[in-house]
Design a protein around this motif. Structure first.
Motif, PDB file in Angstrom:
ATOM      1  N   VAL A 360       0.825  -1.207   0.000  1.00 39.44           N
ATOM      2  CA  VAL A 360       0.000   0.000   0.000  1.00 39.44           C
ATOM      3  C   VAL A 360       0.865   1.266   0.000  1.00 39.44           C
ATOM      4  N   ARG A 361       1.748   1.390   0.977  1.00 40.40           N
ATOM      5  CA  ARG A 361       2.749   2.454   1.085  1.00 40.40           C
ATOM      6  C   ARG A 361       2.196   3.829   1.483  1.00 40.40           C
ATOM      7  N   VAL A 362       1.162   4.338   0.804  1.00 36.26           N
ATOM      8  CA  VAL A 362       0.701   5.708   1.060  1.00 36.26           C
ATOM      9  C   VAL A 362      -0.796   5.693   1.358  1.00 36.26           C
ATOM     10  N   PRO A 363      -1.300   6.637   2.188  1.00 37.91           N
ATOM     11  CA  PRO A 363      -2.729   6.676   2.523  1.00 37.91           C
ATOM     12  C   PRO A 363      -3.632   6.770   1.300  1.00 37.91           C
ATOM     13  N   ALA A 364      -3.184   7.489   0.259  1.00 40.21           N
ATOM     14  CA  ALA A 364      -4.032   7.653  -0.925  1.00 40.21           C
ATOM     15  C   ALA A 364      -4.364   6.318  -1.579  1.00 40.21           C
ATOM     16  N   ALA A 365      -3.513   5.306  -1.379  1.00 37.74           N
ATOM     17  CA  ALA A 365      -3.730   4.010  -2.013  1.00 37.74           C
ATOM     18  C   ALA A 365      -4.891   3.246  -1.378  1.00 37.74           C
ATOM     19  N   ILE A 366      -5.353   3.670  -0.214  1.00 32.19           N
ATOM     20  CA  ILE A 366      -6.483   2.998   0.438  1.00 32.19           C
ATOM     21  C   ILE A 366      -7.740   3.083  -0.412  1.00 32.19           C
ATOM     22  N   THR A 367      -7.855   4.117  -1.247  1.00 29.46           N
ATOM     23  CA  THR A 367      -9.067   4.299  -2.057  1.00 29.46           C
ATOM     24  C   THR A 367      -9.090   3.412  -3.291  1.00 29.46           C
ATOM     25  N   THR A 368      -8.056   2.619  -3.524  1.00 29.83           N
ATOM     26  CA  THR A 368      -8.050   1.678  -4.643  1.00 29.83           C
ATOM     27  C   THR A 368      -8.871   0.443  -4.291  1.00 29.83           C
ATOM     28  N   PRO A 369      -9.266  -0.358  -5.293  1.00 30.96           N
ATOM     29  CA  PRO A 369      -9.987  -1.604  -4.976  1.00 30.96           C
ATOM     30  C   PRO A 369      -9.216  -2.494  -4.010  1.00 30.96           C
ATOM     31  N   TYR A 370      -7.894  -2.591  -4.204  1.00 27.32           N
ATOM     32  CA  TYR A 370      -7.079  -3.385  -3.280  1.00 27.32           C
ATOM     33  C   TYR A 370      -7.145  -2.790  -1.882  1.00 27.32           C
ATOM     34  N   GLY A 371      -7.053  -1.460  -1.788  1.00 20.14           N
ATOM     35  CA  GLY A 371      -7.062  -0.811  -0.479  1.00 20.14           C
ATOM     36  C   GLY A 371      -8.340  -1.069   0.286  1.00 20.14           C
ATOM     37  N   TRP A 372      -9.492  -0.932  -0.375  1.00 22.38           N
ATOM     38  CA  TRP A 372     -10.770  -1.140   0.316  1.00 22.38           C
ATOM     39  C   TRP A 372     -10.946  -2.609   0.708  1.00 22.38           C
ATOM     40  N   THR A 373     -10.497  -3.531  -0.154  1.00 21.59           N
ATOM     41  CA  THR A 373     -10.586  -4.948   0.202  1.00 21.59           C
ATOM     42  C   THR A 373      -9.697  -5.255   1.387  1.00 21.59           C
ATOM     43  N   LEU A 374      -8.506  -4.632   1.424  1.00 19.81           N
ATOM     44  CA  LEU A 374      -7.609  -4.818   2.562  1.00 19.81           C
ATOM     45  C   LEU A 374      -8.232  -4.265   3.843  1.00 19.81           C
ATOM     46  N   VAL A 375      -8.932  -3.132   3.746  1.00 13.41           N
ATOM     47  CA  VAL A 375      -9.620  -2.573   4.916  1.00 13.41           C
ATOM     48  C   VAL A 375     -10.640  -3.571   5.456  1.00 13.41           C
ATOM     49  N   ALA A 376     -11.398  -4.204   4.545  1.00 11.28           N
ATOM     50  CA  ALA A 376     -12.378  -5.211   4.979  1.00 11.28           C
ATOM     51  C   ALA A 376     -11.684  -6.355   5.708  1.00 11.28           C
ATOM     52  N   LYS A 377     -10.531  -6.784   5.187  1.00 15.92           N
ATOM     53  CA  LYS A 377      -9.790  -7.865   5.838  1.00 15.92           C
ATOM     54  C   LYS A 377      -9.304  -7.429   7.219  1.00 15.92           C
ATOM     55  N   VAL A 378      -8.778  -6.217   7.319  1.00 14.48           N
ATOM     56  CA  VAL A 378      -8.271  -5.723   8.604  1.00 14.48           C
ATOM     57  C   VAL A 378      -9.391  -5.653   9.637  1.00 14.48           C
ATOM     58  N   VAL A 379     -10.567  -5.205   9.217  1.00 11.52           N
ATOM     59  CA  VAL A 379     -11.702  -5.119  10.146  1.00 11.52           C
ATOM     60  C   VAL A 379     -12.066  -6.510  10.661  1.00 11.52           C
ATOM     61  N   LEU A 380     -12.127  -7.487   9.750  1.00 13.29           N
ATOM     62  CA  LEU A 380     -12.455  -8.848  10.167  1.00 13.29           C
ATOM     63  C   LEU A 380     -11.392  -9.414  11.101  1.00 13.29           C
ATOM     64  N   VAL A 381     -10.114  -9.164  10.796  1.00 15.51           N
ATOM     65  CA  VAL A 381      -9.049  -9.646  11.678  1.00 15.51           C
ATOM     66  C   VAL A 381      -9.153  -8.994  13.049  1.00 15.51           C
ATOM     67  N   ALA A 382      -9.488  -7.699  13.084  1.00 14.07           N
ATOM     68  CA  ALA A 382      -9.637  -7.003  14.365  1.00 14.07           C
ATOM     69  C   ALA A 382     -10.755  -7.624  15.194  1.00 14.07           C
ATOM     70  N   VAL A 383     -11.859  -7.981  14.533  1.00 10.18           N
ATOM     71  CA  VAL A 383     -12.963  -8.642  15.247  1.00 10.18           C
ATOM     72  C   VAL A 383     -12.505  -9.992  15.781  1.00 10.18           C
ATOM     73  N   ALA A 384     -11.762 -10.744  14.958  1.00 13.83           N
ATOM     74  CA  ALA A 384     -11.267 -12.045  15.396  1.00 13.83           C
ATOM     75  C   ALA A 384     -10.308 -11.910  16.575  1.00 13.83           C
ATOM     76  N   VAL A 385      -9.426 -10.911  16.523  1.00  9.79           N
ATOM     77  CA  VAL A 385      -8.482 -10.699  17.626  1.00  9.79           C
ATOM     78  C   VAL A 385      -9.218 -10.309  18.894  1.00  9.79           C
TER      79      VAL A 385
END
Length: 551
Positions: A360-385
């Motif tokens: 990802v490297r930079v905050p602006a990359a979060i708005t890409t399809p990869y970035g938003w999918t990664l956000v979904a993964k991070v949220v799920l991992v946070a719930v699991a943790v």
């Protein structure tokens, strides 16, 4: 001690474990299906000779296709058709360089022709397109025929079924590998039969999903359809790619894991086979094309091992909670795994964070399809943790006094969330890394849709302060490059520095392709690049891109 009244209330309120898993996975799949299918291909055609739509006086003896990233041509991936849609022989394709493909064609008379091509990028993602040309005074090929020949067979497989099968292969392989390790380190020798059954069943899922994923990849890269893709030639083509090699090695190690899983076999052999089976997912994908490759591959393997121990251990714990009636024995297993899981989760978070930074490297990359999918993964991992933390510090101490019913349900929730994580991961590995999409790790590449049926692809290289080469490609709904000289201009602005808009007239490089060497990008920052497409005097369409220019 947890009272029986509390346990009954929890049982009445909660869904069953299977229902929770199914609901979680279905929700994630539904969200993933909303991602546009166009984000899966990571390489693109940047030019051809003859150019798409060219009218020639003399028929070419060879056709060349140039790509912006290394590609491999699949068997029978280049096909030549006449104006009636009849295929003309079998053309031979040679890879002159990693980026340039040459196609030898037979003697052609006057007429219109269509070349359809299918290739696979270095990170195993398929892409396809068409090039048309005319020899002599013949009429050009109609759009309907081009659309029919292009077809897009395999697009749905590549975008949906392929990632789902990969997620299932992840789940089966990682659970089998993790259950092996947990059975060796956590369970007593007399209890390892429980883990062995988990290994065998999960390994079988991993084998079946891996085999089906090879078939899905064959459909995607060849376009032969579900039945034709089972032929020996396309299957052999897939098996020689990075994707296929990783799949074959995984099947070997899963087979050895099943063999070592028999009674009396040494546990060390089982653990090694499981670890190497899990590591095969690092043999293809983003870690082969994103720098630093070695760092990304190392942390990917560590991440895979840690996730395997987490999910495999959870399944073993669930089986123990459901099948063992002795509270003290259950407490012993849960307590030992809980202590191990604390360190494993820490490794998952650390290795995942390193890979996220690389991709990802930079905050602006979060708005890409990869970035938003990664956000979904991070949220799920946070719930699991969070669920795992609740289990460890609130419920594990109560197991010895009869609290395993509530723990069983919360462990089921944790497992369901991790199932969702694996589904998201299956889609995540099929999307262009965010850092690549915004040009942090190389040329900036962006794509936008205008007027519903036109796609504008922008490449800025090297996306650094100084002279940059800008390419724009405009494609129609059938994948053909469209556009003529004088129909496109650029406007560059850096609002934070009060620069622009600077208007640039690009060079027309061929149908649907414009190039400009831009010296004006002398400041680092988030530049706005407007691509103005005017097909006639009375209409104009505009696509605006944000391009980070680095020092």
């Amino acid at each position: 001690m947890i009272s029986s009244d509390v346990r009954r209330r929890v049982r009445r309120r909660g869904w069953s474990g299977r229902t929770r898993v199914a609901a979680c996975v279905l929700a994630v799949v539904a969200a993933a299906l909303l991602v546009p299918s166009g984000v899966w291909a990571h390489a693109m055609l940047v030019g051809s000779d003859p150019a798409d739509g060219a009218r020639l006086d003399v028929a070419p003896e060879q056709i060349t296709l140039e790509f912006d990233e290394p590609v491999e041509v699949v068997s029978d991936g280049i096909r030549l058709y006449d104006a009636d849609g009849q295929r003309i022989g079998t053309v031979a394709a040679d890879t002159l360089t990693d980026l340039l493909v040459a196609v030898d064609v037979p003697d052609l008379g006057e007429g219109a022709y269509v070349v359809t091509w299918r290739v696979v990028s270095l990170d195993s993602h398929p892409l396809s397109g068409v090039v048309t040309f005319t020899v002599g005074e013949a009429a050009p090929v109609g759009d309907d025929l081009v659309a029919e020949l292009f077809g897009g067979a395999g697009a749905d497989v590549a975008g949906v079924l392929g990632p789902l099968l990969r997620a299932l292969a992840y789940a089966g392989t990682l659970v089998a590998a993790g259950a092996t390790f947990v059975g060796w380190l956590v369970l007593d020798p007399t209890e390892r039969g429980r883990a062995r059954r988990v290994v065998i069943r999960a390994g079988a899922v991993g084998v079946c999903a891996t085999v089906l994923a090879v078939w899905a990849q064959s459909v995607a890269v060849t376009g032969f359809g579900p039945i034709g893709a089972l032929a020996p030639a396309p299957i052999a083509e897939v098996l020689t790619s990075g994707f296929g090699q990783g799949s074959m090695v995984r099947l070997v190690w899963l087979g050895l894991l099943a063999l070592f899983g028999t009674r009396g076999s040494p546990m060390v052999g089982q653990v090694v086979a499981g670890a190497l089976a899990a590591a095969t997912f690092a043999l293809d994908g983003h870690q082969r094309v994103v720098e630093p490759v070695a760092l990304l591959a190392l942390f990917d393997v560590v991440h895979l091992w840690a996730v395997a121990i987490w999910v495999g251990g959870l399944v073993v714990v669930l089986v123990t909670l459901r099948t063992t009636g002795e509270d003290l024995r259950v407490a012993h297993v849960v307590a030992r795994f809980s202590g191990l899981a604390l360190w494993v989760v820490a490794v998952v978070v650390l290795s995942g964070s390193v890979m996220a930074w690389v991709l990802v490297r930079v905050p602006a990359a979060i708005t890409t399809p990869y970035g938003w999918t990664l956000v979904a993964k991070v949220v799920l991992v946070a719930v699991a943790v969070a669920t795992a933390a609740h289990n460890r510090w609130r419920l594990v101490p109560a197991v010895a006094s009869g609290g395993q019913d509530v723990l069983r349900r919360t462990v089921g929730i944790e497992a369901a969330v991790l199932a969702g994580v694996l589904v998201v991961t299956g889609f995540l590995v099929a999307i262009e890394p965010a850092a690549q999409a915004v040009g942090v790790t190389g040329p900036h590449v962006s794509s936008a849709t205008i007027d519903e049926d036109l796609t504008v692809d922008l490449t800025v290289e090297p996306a650094r302060v100084g002279v940059n080469t800008v390419h724009v490609y405009v494609t129609g709904p059938t994948g053909r490059l469209v556009g003529e000289p004088g129909q496109l201009t650029f406007e560059f602005s850096l609002e934070e520095a009060g620069v622009g808009p600077l208007r640039v007239e690009p060079f027309f490089a061929g149908p649907g392709h414009w190039i400009a060497n831009v010296e004006e990008l002398a400041l680092a920052g988030e530049w706005q690049v407007a691509v103005v497409f005017a097909p006639d005097r009375f209409s104009e369409s505009r696509a605006t891109f944000t391009v980070p220019i680095r020092r």
